[in-house]
Design an enzyme around this catalytic site. Structure first.
Site, PDB file in Angstrom:
ATOM      1  CG  ASP A 153      27.761  12.055  35.698  1.00  0.00           C
ATOM      2  OD1 ASP A 153      29.252  12.212  35.744  1.00  0.00           O
ATOM      3  OD2 ASP A 153      27.166  12.920  36.150  1.00  0.00           O
ATOM      4  CB  CYS A 157      -0.772  -0.028   1.218  1.00  0.00           C
ATOM      5  SG  CYS A 157      -1.843  -1.464   1.545  1.00  0.00           S
TER       6      CYS A 157
END
Length: 889
Positions: free
Chosen positions: A490, A96
């Site tokens: 971190d 489609c």
């Protein structure tokens, strides 16, 4: 673009969005191109956000000339082109989408086309002459109804009643005709009389029933096939239409009728399964309420549409209602279910002054909220937009699938034609036999299930993550995390809460505790570092506020300081420097004083008290120095610093070039879920590496507490960047920073050097360069941070580390599902193709297994990702650790 506003000195500023300017090299090319113009006074290129800010003299150059120079450098400017998104609900498969693309390519004004069958949308971009009506007409010419998506609409259309649709009814009638015809032809042939003769061919009653089934059930197929032919699209609709027409024309109506019915059933099932996939997007988009109760200035209340709220309005939210807009609580208190945004399973208590988000639910109590963002700029609205945009990102596997399909289909179609005509022509074989075998291979030629295998999995995974507080910006990031076996984290704000507190103040050389804090605070008030914020807060709690021991709380830093503060300078990665009353003071890491002052021989202030800590004066070894006639000698570097760092504290020295005035220790608390999250990641085979600018002692203490074996401390921002590059290259931690467990695992990574996928987790702002350098950047706590939402590849909406193991588990499962879908599709197609040539595989097998079965299979397999839920650890209050984990649903 933000139009410039001329300043009094006739300078103008132009801000442009240049999405493809995403690296320093790109920025350099754009800058060099613009600098060739006269009148350019300043250029600021922001590669993380793709924005370019140019300051120029409008009497010497113009906005158009600047834009031209950007384009000359090879970069497009967002806003130069029109963009239109159209909802095409019936576009729910790869074939489609191909038809729609081919139709739109013939529109002159269209430059780029993006089809998204998983959500039934088409986005086109083009010049200023791009018209909505022209685009919709082109989509209609492809055989589909298109509707422009209005601002604020979801564009997904209503959930369709697939099994009560006109096509479903036609398919059922066609199926009944085929069933009756089969009974007549195969079970009771005596009741199957000849009815008519056409062009010398006799048609029995059963054959007319089969042709009737083609007319009823096959009409939508033939219609789509016509549009495929019209748009020169070699897709499943064209192939099936060709097969149906050829079957009837070759006097094989049974095969034609069966093909029409089975393919129509397959299309209905595919539409149903795709609609289920779209339901996950609809669910996400329905989180925000449609109405809101507003309190007017006269005290009256009115119910209005939520999207009409203005900034500054006051909305009233009662128990059980959804909050209609982002804002701040102005009155009341209540527990609020924030799971739609952050994924947190436990409601959060909210009271006056606290931030709340649209789409979250007030569980008890009553809230009045001051609106701080418009509906289309709320956190949930931005999440929805980013999830929608994420579908536009194609993964490496999706790109491979598209390339493969573009080659596969023409080759198999050519083979099918060859199988149908060569044996009868060359070897005088039966036309009937080889025609049916060629027809079967023609059906197998369509790669529908293969093509949708990746996008449907990506949509399912991304929407599932969004519902659980993890915003993934695109399929490639979902894919990258799953491939990553290194996670760089971190420390501050990630493994720890990021809420620093002053724990120790040790005055030296006659200074008192208040004086040390006051001087440090006066300088740090000009800083933006979290350690500086903690010092300022501690001074404020004592009424110092950087203005001396006897001062009242300050309201303005410049006016209230008793110290004349000047020449402030941030020394990146080391501390800060400023002049207080004309004397240069330093506040920072101990190594900041190297070459400035002697920290190895100092004297504790008599009577000094260590502030609010587990330590006191008696803890420090104060021995008389034979070379010094004063008592209470201390060595900051070998005595004070190691002891504080061993407790996981960050040490800051305050002083001048003549010597230190005191030592301040600051500590951050480890998040309670951090050890559990790290252990879960390690169990999944992820190598967790901590990168921090903090000192060695603090880094070691935090790493040991959370169970991380590998860490790198005392890193400047550029050194963090370098470590990300080294981790991507396969570098390992130095021997002296490995634990026994880490050394034992060396063999696992012995042969892993090379270009590796590295994920970095940080706060999304201070770690911006490192997040950008990593393969995938993940920002923590992004719900209230615009920058993190915009710049991170993946955002954890809440400050919740438990989402990291979930993210890895979901990503790896998504990669497995995509691989399973791709290889299963290829494998089934290959087996069917091999079986079609000798006649083992029939048309029924090709449709039921190769098309309908595989399409349902890959979609159902992808939907398993929607059931993936994060785990929530259950903490033991005595040990502060995680005992067990439970699903958060």
């Amino acid at each position: 673009m933000t139009d410039a506003a001329s300043s009094p000195d006739s300078r103008s500023t132009l801000e442009l969005r240049v999405p493809e300017m995403d690296c320093p090299s790109c920025a350099g090319k754009v800058t060099n191109s613009i600098e060739r113009l006269e009148g350019i006074e300043g250029i600021e290129s922001q590669v993380t956000s793709g924005r370019l800010v140019v300051t120029y003299d409008p009497t010497l150059t113009s906005e158009d000339e600047i834009r031209t120079r950007v384009r000359t450098a090879g970069y497009a400017i967002a806003g130069d082109e029109s963009e239109l998104t159209v909802s095409v609900p019936d576009m729910d498969c790869a074939s489609c989408a191909t038809k729609v693309e081919n139709a739109l390519e013939r529109v002159d004004a269209v430059r780029e086309i993006e089809t998204r069958p998983a959500s039934g949308r088409v986005t086109v971009s083009g010049g200023s002459d791009l018209e909505t009506a022209t685009v919709v007409e082109a989509i209609d010419d492809a055989g589909y109804e298109g509707e422009p998506i209005e601002e604020g609409a979801d564009g997904l259309g209503e959930s369709r009643a697939v099994w009560r649709s006109r096509r479903a009814i036609g398919t059922a009638i066609g199926g009944a005709l085929v069933a009756v015809g089969m009974v007549l032809q195969f079970a009771v042939p005596g009741l199957d009389p000849a009815v008519a003769t056409v062009f010398g061919r006799t048609y029995a009653l059963s054959q007319l029933l089969f042709i009737g089934a083609v007319a009823v059930a096959g009409l939508p197929v033939l219609r789509n096939g016509y549009y495929s032919l019209r748009n020169r699209s070699l897709d499943i609709d064209f192939l099936m239409s060709a097969g149906i027409v050829a079957s009837v024309a070759a006097h094989h109506p049974f095969e034609g009728g069966m093909l029409a019915v089975l393919f129509s059933v397959a299309e209905l099932l595919e539409r149903y399964s795709m609609d289920r996939a779209r339901d996950s997007l609809r669910e996400l988009m329905s989180l925000s309420p449609e109405t809101a109760t507003v309190r007017r200035d006269d005290g009256s209340e009115a119910v209005v549409a939520a999207d009409t709220l203005d900034i500054g309005d006051t909305v009233i939210v009662k128990p059980g209602e959804k909050i209609p807009a982002d804002g701040t609580v102005t009155e009341g208190q209540s527990a609020v279910d924030q799971s739609p945004i952050t994924g947190e399973s436990v409601p959060v208590d909210k009271e006056t002054g606290e931030e709340v988000y649209a789409g979250t639910i007030v569980e008890s109590g009553y809230l009045e909220i001051g609106v701080e963002s418009e509906a289309d700029d709320s956190t949930i609205a931005r999440i929805v937009r980013m999830v929608e945009d994420a579908e536009r990102e194609t993964t490496k596997r999706e790109q491979f699938v598209d390339r493969f399909a573009s080659v596969y289909t023409p080759i198999v179609v050519a083979l099918a034609v060859g199988i149908a005509v060569v044996p009868p022509l060359v070897f005088d074989a039966s036309w009937n036999v080889w025609f049916l075998r060629g027809l079967t291979l023609l059906v197998i030629a369509c790669p529908c299930a293969f093509v949708i295998s990746t996008p449907v999995s990506v949509v399912s995974g991304i929407t599932s993550a969004a519902r659980n507080g993890v915003l993934i910006k695109g399929g490639r990031y979902l894919e990258a995390v799953g491939e990553s076996d290194v996670l760089a984290v971190d420390k501050t704000g990630t493994l720890t809460s990021g809420e620093l507190e002053v724990t120790d103040v040790i005055p030296l050389e006659g200074a008192d505790e208040s004086d040390v804090l006051a001087r440090a605070s006066a300088i740090e008030r000009r800083s933006e570092h979290p350690v500086g914020d903690a010092i300022v807060e501690a001074a404020g709690e004592r009424g110092l506020d950087g203005s001396g021991a006897d001062a009242k709380p300050a309201t303005d830093a410049e006016e209230s300081d008793p110290f004349a503060v000047s020449n402030f300078e941030a020394l990146t990665g080391r501390g800060v420097r400023a002049e207080l009353d004309g004397v240069t003071h330093y506040v920072g890491k101990p190594d900041l004083f190297e070459g400035l002052a002697d920290l190895e021989h100092v004297h504790a202030t008599d009577g000094g008290v260590v502030a609010g800590s587990e330590s006191d004066e008696a803890d420090w070894d104060r021995e008389s120095n034979p070379d010094c006639d004063r008592a209470g000698c201390l060595d900051v570097l070998s005595e004070i610093v190691p002891k504080l760092e061993a407790d996981g504290k960050t040490v800051v020295v305050v002083g001048t070039a003549d010597g230190p005035l005191g030592v301040v220790a600051v500590a951050d608390q480890v998040r309670p879920e951090a050890p559990w999250a790290v252990s879960q990641l390690q169990e999944q085979g992820v190598r967790v590496v901590m990168l921090t600018g903090d000192n060695e002692g603090t880094a070691r203490a935090i790493a040991e507490e959370v169970g991380i074996d590998e860490y790198h401390a005392e890193l400047l921002p550029e050194q963090k960047l370098e470590w990300i590059r080294r981790l991507k290259a396969g570098d390992r931690v130095p021997v002296e920073r490995r634990s026994d467990a880490q050394s034992a695992s060396d063999e696992k990574f012995a042969n892993s050097a090379g270009d590796r996928s590295v994920t970095m987790v940080g706060d999304g702002i201070n770690d911006g360069p490192a997040l950008a350098t990593a393969t995938t950047g993940v920002a923590m706590g992004a719900a209230g941070t615009d920058t993190a939402l915009e710049t991170a590849d993946i955002a954890l909406m809440g400050d919740d580390l438990t989402r990291l193991p979930y993210l890895y588990r979901l990503s790896r499962k998504a990669n497995e599902v995509i691989k399973q879908n791709i290889w299963a599709s290829l494998g089934v197609k290959a087996v069917l193709a091999l079986g079609a040539v000798p006649g083992i595989v029939t048309i029924i097998h090709a449709v039921v297994v190769g098309d309908m079965g595989m399409s349902l299979g890959v979609t159902g397999n992808a939907m398993r990702l929607a059931r993936e839920e994060p785990e929530t650890p259950a903490f033991d209050a005595d040990t502060d650790g995680a005992d067990t984990a439970v699903d958060s649903d």
